[in-house]
Design a protein around this motif. Structure first.
Motif, PDB file in Angstrom:
ATOM      1  N   LEU A  59       0.827  -1.208   0.000  1.00  9.42           N
ATOM      2  CA  LEU A  59       0.000   0.000   0.000  1.00  9.42           C
ATOM      3  C   LEU A  59       0.859   1.255   0.000  1.00  9.42           C
ATOM      4  CD1 LEU A  59      -2.764  -1.053   2.576  1.00  9.42           C
ATOM      5  CD2 LEU A  59      -3.049  -0.736   0.125  1.00  9.42           C
ATOM      6  N   ALA A  60       1.953   1.222   0.756  1.00 11.99           N
ATOM      7  CA  ALA A  60       2.838   2.384   0.797  1.00 11.99           C
ATOM      8  C   ALA A  60       3.470   2.627  -0.573  1.00 11.99           C
ATOM      9  CB  ALA A  60       3.926   2.182   1.861  1.00 11.99           C
ATOM     10  N   ASP A  61       3.859   1.545  -1.258  1.00 13.07           N
ATOM     11  CA  ASP A  61       4.443   1.696  -2.591  1.00 13.07           C
ATOM     12  C   ASP A  61       3.444   2.286  -3.572  1.00 13.07           C
ATOM     13  OD1 ASP A  61       6.789   0.697  -1.681  1.00 13.07           O
ATOM     14  OD2 ASP A  61       6.486  -1.328  -2.461  1.00 13.07           O
ATOM     15  N   TYR A  62       2.171   1.904  -3.419  1.00 13.16           N
ATOM     16  CA  TYR A  62       1.153   2.400  -4.354  1.00 13.16           C
ATOM     17  C   TYR A  62       0.952   3.908  -4.197  1.00 13.16           C
ATOM     18  CZ  TYR A  62      -3.378   3.264  -6.490  1.00 13.16           C
ATOM     19  OH  TYR A  62      -4.392   3.785  -7.239  1.00 13.16           O
ATOM     20  N   PHE A  63       0.942   4.391  -2.945  1.00 10.89           N
ATOM     21  CA  PHE A  63       0.666   5.806  -2.713  1.00 10.89           C
ATOM     22  C   PHE A  63       1.921   6.676  -2.781  1.00 10.89           C
ATOM     23  CE2 PHE A  63      -3.146   3.956  -0.720  1.00 10.89           C
ATOM     24  CZ  PHE A  63      -4.104   4.711  -1.379  1.00 10.89           C
ATOM     25  N   SER A  64       3.100   6.064  -2.908  1.00 12.73           N
ATOM     26  CA  SER A  64       4.321   6.860  -3.060  1.00 12.73           C
ATOM     27  C   SER A  64       5.162   6.262  -4.168  1.00 12.73           C
ATOM     28  CB  SER A  64       5.109   6.886  -1.745  1.00 12.73           C
ATOM     29  OG  SER A  64       5.435   5.556  -1.346  1.00 12.73           O
ATOM     30  N   PRO A  65       4.724   6.367  -5.432  1.00 16.71           N
ATOM     31  CA  PRO A  65       5.482   5.783  -6.543  1.00 16.71           C
ATOM     32  C   PRO A  65       6.828   6.462  -6.703  1.00 16.71           C
ATOM     33  CG  PRO A  65       3.754   7.237  -7.340  1.00 16.71           C
ATOM     34  CD  PRO A  65       3.538   7.096  -5.863  1.00 16.71           C
ATOM     35  N   THR A  66       7.825   5.641  -7.127  1.00 19.68           N
ATOM     36  CA  THR A  66       9.172   6.176  -7.308  1.00 19.68           C
ATOM     37  C   THR A  66       9.589   5.975  -8.752  1.00 19.68           C
ATOM     38  OG1 THR A  66      10.064   4.049  -6.583  1.00 19.68           O
ATOM     39  CG2 THR A  66       9.764   5.747  -4.901  1.00 19.68           C
ATOM     40  N   ILE A  67      10.868   5.707  -8.990  1.00 19.33           N
ATOM     41  CA  ILE A  67      11.351   5.477 -10.340  1.00 19.33           C
ATOM     42  C   ILE A  67      10.875   4.115 -10.809  1.00 19.33           C
ATOM     43  CG2 ILE A  67      13.376   6.918  -9.995  1.00 19.33           C
ATOM     44  CD1 ILE A  67      14.982   4.430  -9.456  1.00 19.33           C
ATOM     45  N   PRO A  68      11.009   3.763 -12.111  1.00 20.44           N
ATOM     46  CA  PRO A  68      10.453   2.525 -12.613  1.00 20.44           C
ATOM     47  C   PRO A  68      10.922   1.269 -11.912  1.00 20.44           C
ATOM     48  CG  PRO A  68      11.021   3.955 -14.429  1.00 20.44           C
ATOM     49  CD  PRO A  68      11.532   4.615 -13.184  1.00 20.44           C
ATOM     50  N   ILE A  69      12.064   1.325 -11.171  1.00 22.38           N
ATOM     51  CA  ILE A  69      12.495   0.133 -10.452  1.00 22.38           C
ATOM     52  C   ILE A  69      11.677   0.018  -9.182  1.00 22.38           C
ATOM     53  CG2 ILE A  69      14.372  -0.967  -9.237  1.00 22.38           C
ATOM     54  CD1 ILE A  69      16.285   0.140 -11.104  1.00 22.38           C
ATOM     55  N   ASN A  70      10.681  -0.826  -9.175  1.00 21.44           N
ATOM     56  CA  ASN A  70       9.931  -1.112  -7.966  1.00 21.44           C
ATOM     57  C   ASN A  70       9.256  -2.449  -8.117  1.00 21.44           C
ATOM     58  OD1 ASN A  70       7.091  -0.790  -8.935  1.00 21.44           O
ATOM     59  ND2 ASN A  70       7.809   1.286  -9.356  1.00 21.44           N
ATOM     60  N   ARG A  71       9.035  -3.094  -7.007  1.00 23.96           N
ATOM     61  CA  ARG A  71       8.408  -4.401  -7.038  1.00 23.96           C
ATOM     62  C   ARG A  71       6.898  -4.244  -7.076  1.00 23.96           C
ATOM     63  NH1 ARG A  71      10.562  -3.044  -2.461  1.00 23.96           N
ATOM     64  NH2 ARG A  71       9.295  -2.819  -0.609  1.00 23.96           N
ATOM     65  N   ILE A  72       6.223  -5.211  -7.644  1.00 25.69           N
ATOM     66  CA  ILE A  72       4.766  -5.238  -7.620  1.00 25.69           C
ATOM     67  C   ILE A  72       4.375  -6.123  -6.457  1.00 25.69           C
ATOM     68  CG2 ILE A  72       2.699  -5.925  -8.868  1.00 25.69           C
ATOM     69  CD1 ILE A  72       4.154  -5.325 -11.434  1.00 25.69           C
ATOM     70  N   SER A  73       3.919  -5.519  -5.392  1.00 28.86           N
ATOM     71  CA  SER A  73       3.769  -6.245  -4.143  1.00 28.86           C
ATOM     72  C   SER A  73       2.495  -7.048  -4.072  1.00 28.86           C
ATOM     73  CB  SER A  73       3.802  -5.250  -2.971  1.00 28.86           C
ATOM     74  OG  SER A  73       4.991  -4.511  -3.002  1.00 28.86           O
ATOM     75  N   GLY A  74       1.502  -6.696  -4.823  1.00 27.20           N
ATOM     76  CA  GLY A  74       0.270  -7.457  -4.721  1.00 27.20           C
ATOM     77  C   GLY A  74      -0.769  -6.899  -5.651  1.00 27.20           C
ATOM     78  N   GLY A  75      -1.963  -7.450  -5.572  1.00 21.30           N
ATOM     79  CA  GLY A  75      -3.043  -6.969  -6.401  1.00 21.30           C
ATOM     80  C   GLY A  75      -2.954  -7.523  -7.802  1.00 21.30           C
ATOM     81  N   GLY A  76      -3.977  -7.280  -8.604  1.00 25.78           N
ATOM     82  CA  GLY A  76      -3.994  -7.723  -9.980  1.00 25.78           C
ATOM     83  C   GLY A  76      -4.024  -6.532 -10.895  1.00 25.78           C
TER      84      GLY A  76
END
Length: 277
Positions: A59-76
């Motif tokens: 949830l934190a990653d979703y509301f604070s997007p960064t550069i294209p390097i990021n993991r997809i933690s969940g969801g579809g």
């Protein structure tokens, strides 16, 4: 005349009624806002207690997007999948087939098979892979050159492992057109991946992908090119310090798995380096 003058005059009395009572109704609005705020607060506290650390990180990653390097933690796919109208320019299509799990050599050496205590083993594996992503991001922020190079990198953690995708963009290729000769950008990116990959002992799988050509040829070179690029990437990883024993497979996918809806788009020229579970 005399009779009419004795009649009493008619008096009409109009009573003004003020709606809402003496104090009005403004306090009701304030009270409703207070109750709503308290309900939201207690719901947030309940969610914090009911979710795992990984879910909260997602949830934190979703509301604070960064550069294209990021993991997809969940969801579809959909709102929480992170897709947008620009996704095809930077991000791959979500999902990567494999579902089998493999213990790393370090786990096998310590007697862990990767089957018992599956949840704990998966969490430990995810933690190691996330550490690789964090180190990759940190290394990329050391200079403006590497930060620009990281625009050609996207990572995701799947059931198979950590996928590090190196992709070309218009005017900035990873290989010389039609060959497996890497550009300086590709060499820098592979050296970076090899450097951070030494922090884990997971086996490595490499997949080469190329874009489709504008015409259909009798001898279509896409199969040879995709495999040659994957094989060249393997050799560069080994030159960068990864052991040859960790190379699990090298695959050429030709133009069969495009990430852009246009099969001839430059974005489809890519190499996927997977640190297997």
């Amino acid at each position: 005349m005399g009779a009419q003058s004795n009649l009493a005059p008619i008096i009409i009395k109009r009573k003004k009624i003020v709606a809402g009572g003496h104090h009005g109704g403004a306090w009701k609005v304030a009270y409703a806002d207070f109750v709503t705020a308290m309900m939201a607060f207690f719901m947030m506290m309940w969610l914090l207690n009911a979710t795992t650390e990984q879910q909260r990180q997602g949830l934190a990653d979703y509301f604070s997007p960064t550069i294209p390097i990021n993991r997809i933690s969940g969801g579809g796919d959909g709102s929480f999948g992170g897709d947008s109208i620009f996704s095809e320019e930077t991000l791959p299509q979500n999902g990567l087939g494999a579902s089998t799990q493999h213990a790393t050599r370090k786990d096998k050496a310590s007697g862990e098979s990767g089957v018992s205590e599956e949840g704990g083993e998966r969490n430990r594996s995810d933690g190691e892979l996330e550490a690789v992503v964090a180190e990759l991001t940190a290394r990329g922020g050391e200079s403006a050159v590497m930060e620009n190079a990281l625009k050609h990198v996207v990572t995701r953690i799947t059931d198979e492992g950590l996928v590090i995708e190196l992709f070309a963009l218009d005017g900035v290729p990873l290989f010389v057109e039609g060959t497996d000769q890497p550009t300086p950008l590709m060499e820098s990116l592979v050296d970076l991946v090899a450097s951070v990959g030494q922090s884990v002992t997971n086996d490595v799988a490499i997949g080469g992908h190329v874009r489709a050509g504008p015409i259909v040829l009798a001898e279509n070179p896409v199969w040879d090119n995709s495999f040659a690029r994957a094989s060249r990437t393997r050799m560069m990883l080994q030159s960068g310090g990864l052991s040859a024993a960790r190379m699990h497979r090298v695959t050429g996918h030709a133009d069969r798995e495009p990430v852009h809806r246009n099969p001839m788009a430059t974005r489809n020229d890519r190499v996927e380096i997977v640190f297997l579970r």
